[in-house]
Design a protein around this motif. Structure first.
Motif, PDB file in Angstrom:
ATOM      1  N   HIS A  32       0.845  -1.207   0.000  1.00  0.00           N
ATOM      2  CA  HIS A  32       0.000   0.000   0.000  1.00  0.00           C
ATOM      3  C   HIS A  32       0.873   1.247   0.000  1.00  0.00           C
ATOM      4  CE1 HIS A  32      -3.189  -2.719   1.539  1.00  0.00           C
ATOM      5  NE2 HIS A  32      -3.993  -1.875   0.974  1.00  0.00           N
ATOM      6  N   HIS A  36       1.223   2.224  -5.370  1.00  0.00           N
ATOM      7  CA  HIS A  36      -0.135   1.653  -5.466  1.00  0.00           C
ATOM      8  C   HIS A  36      -1.138   2.773  -5.749  1.00  0.00           C
ATOM      9  CE1 HIS A  36      -3.932  -0.278  -4.542  1.00  0.00           C
ATOM     10  NE2 HIS A  36      -4.106   0.494  -3.484  1.00  0.00           N
ATOM     11  N   HIS A  65      -8.061   7.130  -1.678  1.00  0.00           N
ATOM     12  CA  HIS A  65      -8.860   5.963  -1.305  1.00  0.00           C
ATOM     13  C   HIS A  65      -8.279   5.145  -0.141  1.00  0.00           C
ATOM     14  CE1 HIS A  65      -6.124   3.462  -3.746  1.00  0.00           C
ATOM     15  NE2 HIS A  65      -6.607   2.449  -3.071  1.00  0.00           N
ATOM     16  N   ASP A  66      -6.951   5.188   0.065  1.00  0.00           N
ATOM     17  CA  ASP A  66      -6.343   4.424   1.170  1.00  0.00           C
ATOM     18  C   ASP A  66      -5.799   5.340   2.262  1.00  0.00           C
ATOM     19  OD1 ASP A  66      -6.735   1.722   0.566  1.00  0.00           O
ATOM     20  OD2 ASP A  66      -5.008   1.634  -0.791  1.00  0.00           O
ATOM     21  N   ASP A 131      -9.016   0.111  -7.921  1.00  0.00           N
ATOM     22  CA  ASP A 131      -8.330  -0.467  -6.753  1.00  0.00           C
ATOM     23  C   ASP A 131      -8.287  -1.992  -6.868  1.00  0.00           C
ATOM     24  OD1 ASP A 131      -7.051  -0.326  -4.263  1.00  0.00           O
ATOM     25  OD2 ASP A 131      -8.939  -0.564  -3.177  1.00  0.00           O
ATOM     26  N   ARG A 143       1.815  -7.983  -4.316  1.00  0.00           N
ATOM     27  CA  ARG A 143       1.316  -7.244  -3.141  1.00  0.00           C
ATOM     28  C   ARG A 143       0.870  -8.195  -2.031  1.00  0.00           C
ATOM     29  NH1 ARG A 143      -3.394  -3.699  -4.443  1.00  0.00           N
ATOM     30  NH2 ARG A 143      -2.969  -2.739  -2.413  1.00  0.00           N
TER      31      ARG A 143
HETATM   32 NI    NI Z   1      -5.972   0.508  -2.423  1.00  0.00          NI
END
Ligand code: NI
Ligand code: ADP
Length: 226
Positions: A32, A36, A65-66, A131, A143
Motif C-alpha cells: 500500500h 499503489h 482511497h487508502d 483499486d 502485493r
Molecule cells: Ni488501495
C-alpha cells in the motif's frame, strides 16, 4: 471516448493533493505505498475515459482511497472519509465536493466475500474497479505476498481453510496464510468488477492468478509420483 479535461485551477488543486498524499505514503510498505496509489489513479483515469463520470471526483477519490486504511491506521474501520473531508477542506475544496469524495473513500474497500458491495455512483464503481484491478494479476500476487511477509505469515498451511467472511470486522481481523487471501478475495474480484472496461482488463489478470495458485498447489504437493 468519454474523456473529460480538467481546468487549470483543478489541475493545480490535484497537484497539491498528489504532493500531500505522496508525502503521507512515503514510509508505507509495497502493498500500500505511493506507487499503489499512483497505479490506482492511472487506472481510474483510464476507466473514466471509457466509461464517463466526473473526472475531478474520480481523480481525488482515487488519490485518497487508502488515506486512512484500517491496516495502516492501527485498526480503525471506516475512518478514510473523515480524513478526506479534513484534507480537502484544508486544500480549499468546498464541503459538498469533499463529502462526495469522502463517500467514495468510505465505500471503496472490499469488506469480505459474503459482504455485498454497495455502489452509489459510477464514480464509486470506477475507483473501486481501479483499486481491485491493482489487487489482481502480477502486481496483485506481489502485493499479497509482500503483505503476508510483512506480517510474518506462511505462504500456505494445508490445514487452515479459507473463510467466506460475512462481516468487515471478521474479514479485517483474519490473520491466516496468504494463499487463503486468494480464495477469500483476490480470485473473487473478477466477478465483483462493475464496469465493462474493468471487466475486460480483469480477464487476463484473473487468469494469471488462477494459473499461479494451481501451480503453487502442484509444486507444494510434489511427491515424485504425481
Ligand atoms: Ni488501495
Ligand atoms: P481494499 O483495497 O478493497 O480495501 P484490502 O484492504 O482487503 O482491500 O486489501 C488490499 C490489498 O492488501 C490486497 O489486495 C492484498 O494485496 C493485500 N492484503 C490485504 N489483506 C491481505 C491478506 N490477508 N493476505 C495477503 N494480502 C493481503
Amino acid at each position: 471516448m468519454k474523456q473529460q479535461s480538467l481546468s487549470e485551477s483543478q489541475l493545480t488543486q490535484l497537484n497539491a493533493l498528489k504532493v500531500l498524499v505522496q508525502k503521507r505514503f512515503a514510509n508505507h510498505g509495497a502493498d500500500h505505498d505511493w506507487y499503489h496509489i499512483e497505479r490506482v489513479y492511472q487506472l481510474a483515469v483510464f476507466l473514466q475515459s471509457k466509461e464517463g463520470g466526473d473526472l475531478m471526483l474520480i481523480s481525488c477519490a482515487s488519490l485518497l482511497h487508502d488515506i486512512s486504511d484500517h491496516k495502516l491506521n492501527g485498526g480503525i474501520l471506516n475512518d478514510g472519509g473523515n480524513v478526506t473531508r479534513q484534507i480537502l477542506g484544508d486544500l480549499g475544496h468546498d464541503a459538498l465536493f469533499a463529502a462526495k469524495v469522502a463517500e467514495i473513500v468510505d465505500g471503496v474497500s472490499f469488506k469480505g466475500a459474503g459482504v455485498p458491495d454497495e455502489s452509489t455512483s459510477l464514480e464509486m464503481q470506477i475507483v473501486r474497479d481501479a483499486d481491485r484491478l491493482d489487487a489482481m494479476g502480477a502486481i496483485g500476487i506481489a502485493r499479497a505476498f509482500h503483505f503476508g511477509g510483512s506480517r510474518n505469515r506462511p505462504f500456505f498451511s494445508p490445514n487452515q481453510l479459507p473463510n467466506q467472511h460475512t462481516t468487515f470486522e471478521a474479514y479485517s481481523s483474519d490473520k491466516s496464510h496468504t494463499i487463503n487471501h486468494f480464495h477469500e478475495k483476490l480470485l473473487l474480484l473478477k466477478d465483483r468488477l462493475h464496469t465493462k472496461a474493468a471487466k475486460d482488463m480483469g480477464e487476463s489478470r484473473h487468469r494469471l492468478m488462477e494459473n499461479f495458485v494451481e501451480e503453487f498447489y502442484q509444486d507444494w504437493n510434489f511427491t515424485g509420483d504425481n
